[in-house]
Design an enzyme around this catalytic site. Structure first.
Site, PDB file in Angstrom:
ATOM      1  N   SER A 162       3.110  -0.873  -4.189  1.00  0.00           N
ATOM      2  CA  SER A 162       3.266   0.524  -4.573  1.00  0.00           C
ATOM      3  C   SER A 162       2.059   1.377  -4.204  1.00  0.00           C
ATOM      4  CB  SER A 162       3.565   0.599  -6.066  1.00  0.00           C
ATOM      5  OG  SER A 162       3.899   1.912  -6.431  1.00  0.00           O
ATOM      6  N   HIS A 163       1.403   1.912  -5.206  1.00  0.00           N
ATOM      7  CA  HIS A 163       0.308   2.867  -5.010  1.00  0.00           C
ATOM      8  C   HIS A 163      -1.054   2.180  -4.947  1.00  0.00           C
ATOM      9  CE1 HIS A 163       1.396   1.955  -9.063  1.00  0.00           C
ATOM     10  NE2 HIS A 163       0.125   2.073  -9.382  1.00  0.00           N
TER      11      HIS A 163
ATOM     12  N   ASP B 128       3.898   8.041  -2.782  1.00  0.00           N
ATOM     13  CA  ASP B 128       2.955   6.919  -2.839  1.00  0.00           C
ATOM     14  C   ASP B 128       3.202   5.882  -1.740  1.00  0.00           C
ATOM     15  OD1 ASP B 128       5.292   5.802  -3.838  1.00  0.00           O
ATOM     16  OD2 ASP B 128       4.223   4.450  -5.183  1.00  0.00           O
TER      17      ASP B 128
ATOM     18  N   ASP C 107       4.836   3.102  -1.348  1.00  0.00           N
ATOM     19  CA  ASP C 107       6.190   2.634  -1.025  1.00  0.00           C
ATOM     20  C   ASP C 107       7.248   3.720  -1.205  1.00  0.00           C
ATOM     21  OD1 ASP C 107       5.791   2.580  -3.786  1.00  0.00           O
ATOM     22  OD2 ASP C 107       7.318   1.044  -4.076  1.00  0.00           O
TER      23      ASP C 107
ATOM     24  N   ASP D 106       8.270   5.611  -3.789  1.00  0.00           N
ATOM     25  CA  ASP D 106       9.104   5.872  -4.971  1.00  0.00           C
ATOM     26  C   ASP D 106       8.493   6.907  -5.914  1.00  0.00           C
ATOM     27  OD1 ASP D 106       7.123   4.156  -5.809  1.00  0.00           O
ATOM     28  OD2 ASP D 106       8.463   2.708  -6.777  1.00  0.00           O
ATOM     29  N   ARG D 107       7.176   7.161  -5.783  1.00  0.00           N
ATOM     30  CA  ARG D 107       6.567   8.164  -6.656  1.00  0.00           C
ATOM     31  C   ARG D 107       6.506   9.526  -5.970  1.00  0.00           C
ATOM     32  NH1 ARG D 107       1.586   5.499 -10.024  1.00  0.00           N
ATOM     33  NH2 ARG D 107       2.813   3.792 -10.861  1.00  0.00           N
TER      34      ARG D 107
ATOM     35  N   LYS E 136      13.178   4.679  -8.536  1.00  0.00           N
ATOM     36  CA  LYS E 136      12.713   6.046  -8.498  1.00  0.00           C
ATOM     37  C   LYS E 136      12.552   6.436  -7.034  1.00  0.00           C
ATOM     38  CE  LYS E 136       7.977   4.650  -9.659  1.00  0.00           C
ATOM     39  NZ  LYS E 136       8.116   3.467 -10.533  1.00  0.00           N
TER      40      LYS E 136
HETATM   41  C1  G1P Z   1       3.067   1.796 -13.896  1.00  0.00           C
HETATM   42  C2  G1P Z   1       3.647   3.010 -14.564  1.00  0.00           C
HETATM   43  C3  G1P Z   1       5.119   2.810 -14.816  1.00  0.00           C
HETATM   44  C4  G1P Z   1       5.820   2.475 -13.513  1.00  0.00           C
HETATM   45  C5  G1P Z   1       5.131   1.307 -12.829  1.00  0.00           C
HETATM   46  C6  G1P Z   1       5.710   1.041 -11.454  1.00  0.00           C
HETATM   47  O1  G1P Z   1       3.229   0.674 -14.723  1.00  0.00           O
HETATM   48  O2  G1P Z   1       2.979   3.308 -15.765  1.00  0.00           O
HETATM   49  O3  G1P Z   1       5.666   3.948 -15.407  1.00  0.00           O
HETATM   50  O4  G1P Z   1       7.162   2.156 -13.736  1.00  0.00           O
HETATM   51  O5  G1P Z   1       3.755   1.563 -12.692  1.00  0.00           O
HETATM   52  O6  G1P Z   1       5.517   2.130 -10.591  1.00  0.00           O
HETATM   53  P1  G1P Z   1       2.061   0.119 -15.678  1.00  0.00           P
HETATM   54  O7  G1P Z   1       0.879  -0.139 -14.803  1.00  0.00           O
HETATM   55  O8  G1P Z   1       1.771   1.220 -16.654  1.00  0.00           O
HETATM   56  O9  G1P Z   1       2.650  -1.098 -16.321  1.00  0.00           O
HETATM   57 ZN    ZN Z   2       5.522   3.000  -5.806  1.00  0.00          ZN
END
Ligand code: G1P
Ligand code: ZN
Length: 543
Positions: free
Chosen positions: A113-114, A277, A279, A281-282, A376
Site C-alpha cells: 500500500s502506502h 497511494d 496501490d 486504493d487511497r 477502497k
Molecule cells: C490502516 C488504516 C485502515 C486501513 C488500512 C489499510 O490500518 O488505519 O483504515 O484500512 O491501513 O489501508 P492500520 O495501520 O490502522 O491497522
Molecule cells: Zn493502499
C-alpha cells in the site's frame, strides 16, 4: 515440465494484518517465505484448482520476481487460468474490478500500500476472494494456521513469462493472459460517471492536479483524466510508476504529498487537487488552499450521490469504520438510510456491500469506495468528486461550508505515533482498558463520558464477531477519543489516537481542527499517560 514438490519449514509471523501480509522486502526474499504463504493460500482455497486467478501488484521492488514465482506455483497447484496485469501491474481496486468482471475465483494482490518501497522498503501480499474483496478474517486465520504447519510447496520449472507484453501464454496446463491493467477499470469508471459533464468542466477552464506519487495510479490517471476526460497534459504529476516510488512515501496525506500540497496552497492554485497511494486504493481531496478530511469526503459524496450518474437513484446505506468521524452518520440520518459502524479495514464492508445494504463506505485513513468493487478506490473517489463538481460548479471550499451548515461540522484529527516500542504501546493500551469501566459519567475536557468500551463488532450479515477493535470514549455531545494500535506497521508499534468533536453552529465552523480539538487532545494524552509511557511529546504524523 514437471510439477515439483519442494520441502519447506514454517516461518513465524505470517499472520495477515489489517490488509494482508506486510514485511520488509528482505524478509520476503528469504528462500521459501513468499512460497509458503502462497502455498497456504492454495491449500485453503480449493476453488482455485480449475479456477481463474487474478495476479498483479503496485509495481514496487520485488513485484515482478514475486509474480513469476506465483505463476509457477499457481500452475503447479492446478489453477486453470491466470490473468496478470502487464508489467505485473494492477492497482488494488483494478484487481478487484478484474476479479469481478472475469468471474475469477480470487486474486493475489502484491502491495504494501502506502509503505515505502525499494530494496530496503516493504513488500506485501494479500488474497482477495471471488467478490473481489479482501479475504474475510476466517480465511486469513486459516491461511495463517496453514503457514504454521506447512512442510512443502509446489512449483514447476519453466522460463519466465514476458510480463511486459500483452498476450496469451501457458505454463504446463495453465493459461496465462497478460492483460492491459487499465482497460477493464477505465471502462468501469466510464460506466459510473458522467464523462461528458466532466469533460465540459475541464473545457470550461477548471484546473486540476492529480499526484500519482510515482506509484501505480500513474498510468490509470493519465489514461482516464488526461486521455478520456481531456484534462490538459501535466494535470497528472509524478505519473510514472517506479519500483521505489521515486524514493518517496506514497501516502496521500498533507505530510507526504508535499509537491501537490505546495501547489494547492500556493499562489494561483488549481481548483482541485487529488492524490493516491502506492496501490491506488487511497485518495486525498484538496480544494484551492483547502483540505477535505476523508471523513468529510465520504459525507459530502453521500450527500451529493444523486448528482452522480451511477447513484442517481440514491444510496442503499452507508458504512464507515469506527474511528472515522460521524459526519457520514449525519447524512444518513437526513437521507433516512442505514449507517453502519464497522471495525478498521476494508474487509468488514464486504458482507454489507454483497448484501446490498450499503452503496458507499469509507475510512478516515483516506479510503472511500462504493459497491462497484470490493476495495477502497482512490481514483473512483476523485472521479466521483469531479462528477459532483461538474454538476455543482462551485469551489470545493464553498461546497464544504454549505455541507457543514446543513449537517454540522465534525472536527476531526488523527495523531500517529510511529515505531513506538511494542511493549510500551501495549502497556499504554492496557492502562486505558483498565480505566474503561470507571469512565462513563465522568467529566473529561468539560464533557460527560457517555460510553467507554473496547469496540466489538457483530457482522449484521453473517453474525461473526470481531473483538478488540479499538478503545472508544464517547461523550454526550458526540465528541470521541479513540485509541488503536495499527495492524499494518512492520516495525515496532504504531499508536493511533483519533479525536473528534461535533459543532452544529455554522458560526463556529472556521477553526483549525488542532485548536478546536486541543482540550480533547490533551485529555487523551493525560488519560493514556502518553508522554510517560512512550517518551514522545508530539505525534509522528498528524492528519
Ligand atoms: C490502516 C488504516 C485502515 C486501513 C488500512 C489499510 O490500518 O488505519 O483504515 O484500512 O491501513 O489501508 P492500520 O495501520 O490502522 O491497522
Ligand atoms: Zn493502499
Amino acid at each position: 515440465m514437471t510439477v515439483r514438490t519442494i520441502p519447506t519449514f514454517p516461518f513465524e509471523g505470517q499472520r495477515p494484518g489489517t490488509s494482508g501480509l506486510r514485511k520488509r522486502v528482505t524478509v520476503f526474499q528469504q528462500q521459501g517465505y513468499l512460497e509458503n504463504f502462497v502455498q497456504a493460500v492454495f491449500d485453503c482455497v480449493p476453488e482455485l484448482v480449475g479456477g481463474t486467478l487474478v495476479l498483479g501488484g503496485d509495481g514496487r521492488y520485488y513485484n515482478k520476481e514475486a509474480i513469476e514465482v506465483i505463476l509457477r506455483m499457481a500452475a503447479a497447484n492446478g489453477v486453470q487460468r491466470c490473468l496478470v496485469g502487464r508489467g505485473g501491474l494492477l492497482s488494488t481496486p483494478a484487481a478487484s474490478a478484474v476479479i469481478r468482471k472475469h468471474k475469477a475465483s480470487g486474486g493475489l494482490v502484491l502491495s504494501a500500500s502506502h509503505n515505502p518501497g525499494g530494496p530496503e522498503g516493504d513488500f506485501g501480499i494479500k488474497y482477495n476472494i471471488g467478490n473481489g474483496g479482501p479475504a474475510p478474517e476466517k480465511l486469513t486465520e486459516a491461511i495463517y494456521a496453514r503457514t504454521q504447519t506447512l512442510d512443502r510447496y509446489r512449483t514447476q520449472d519453466t522460463k519466465d513469462i514476458p510480463l511486459d507484453v500483452i498476450g496469451h501464454y501457458a505454463i504446463g496446463t495453465m493459461a496465462v493472459e497478460v492483460i492491459d491493467p487499465v482497460a477493464d477499470y477505465a471502462e468501469l469508471m466510464e460506466s459510473l460517471f458522467d464523462f461528458d459533464a466532466i469533460r465540459a468542466l475541464f473545457q470550461s477552464g477548471f484546473r486540476m492536479r492529480y499526484d500519482a506519487m510515482n506509484a501505480v495510479t500513474g498510468p490509470y490517471a493519465r489514461e482516464i483524466i488526461e486521455g478520456r476526460l481531456g484534462a490538459p497534459a501535466g494535470t497528472v504529476i509524478n505519473g510514472e510508476a517506479l519500483p521505489d516510488f521515486g524514493g518517496g512515501h506514497p501516502d496521500p496525506n498533507l505530510t507526504y504529498a508535499e509537491q501537490l500540497v505546495a501547489e494547492m496552497f500556493g499562489a494561483n492554485a488549481p481548483d482541485f487537487g487529488a492524490a493516491s497511494d502506492g496501490d491506488g486504493d487511497r485518495n486525498m481531496i484538496l480544494g484551492r488552499k483547502f483540505f477535505v478530511t476523508p471523513s468529510d469526503s465520504l459525507a459530502v459524496l453521500a450527500a451529493n450521490a444523486t448528482l452522480v450518474k451511477a447513484y442517481k437513484k440514491g444510496l442503499a446505506g452507508i458504512a464507515r469504520s469506527m474511528p472515522t468521524s460521524c459526519a457520514a452518520d449525519k447524512v444518513a440520518e437526513k437521507l433516512g438510510i442505514e449507517c453502519f459502524e464497522t471495525p478498521t479495514g476494508w474487509k468488514f464492508f464486504g458482507n454489507l456491500l454483497d448484501a446490498g445494504r450499503i452503496t458507499f463506505c469509507g475510512e478516515e485513513s483516506f479510503g472511500t469506495g462504493s459497491d462497484h468493487v470490493r476495495e477502497k478506490d482512490g481514483l473512483w473517489a476523485v472521479l466521483c468528486w469531479l462528477n459532483v463538481l461538474a454538476v455543482r460548479r462551485e469551489p470545493v471550499e464553498q461546497l464544504l461550508r454549505e455541507h457543514w451548515a446543513r449537517f454540522g461540522r465534525n472536527y476531526y484529527t488523527r495523531h500517529d505515533y510511529e515505531e513506538v516500542d511494542a511493549v510500551d504501546a501495549k502497556g499504554l493500551m492496557q492502562h486505558v482498558i483498565d480505566q474503561l469501566p470507571t469512565l462513563p459519567g465522568k467529566t473529561i475536557a468539560g464533557r460527560t463520558v457517555k460510553l467507554a468500551d473496547d469496540f466489538s463488532y457483530t457482522d449484521p450479515i453473517d453474525g461473526s464477531v470481531s473483538k478488540n477493535q479499538g478503545l472508544r470514549i464517547v461523550f454526550d455531545d458526540g465528541a470521541r477519543i479513540i485509541f488503536r494500535l495499527s495492524g499494518t506497521g512492520t516495525v515496532g508499534a504504531t499508536l493511533r489516537i483519533y479525536i473528534e468533536s461535533y459543532e452544529p453552529d455554522p458560526g463556529k465552523h472556521d477553526q483549525d481542527p488542532q485548536i478546536a480539538l486541543a482540550d480533547l487532545i490533551k485529555a487523551a494524552a493525560q488519560l493514556s499517560e502518553l508522554g510517560e509511557r512512550t517518551g514522545r511529546d508530539r505525534p509522528t504524523v498528524i492528519t
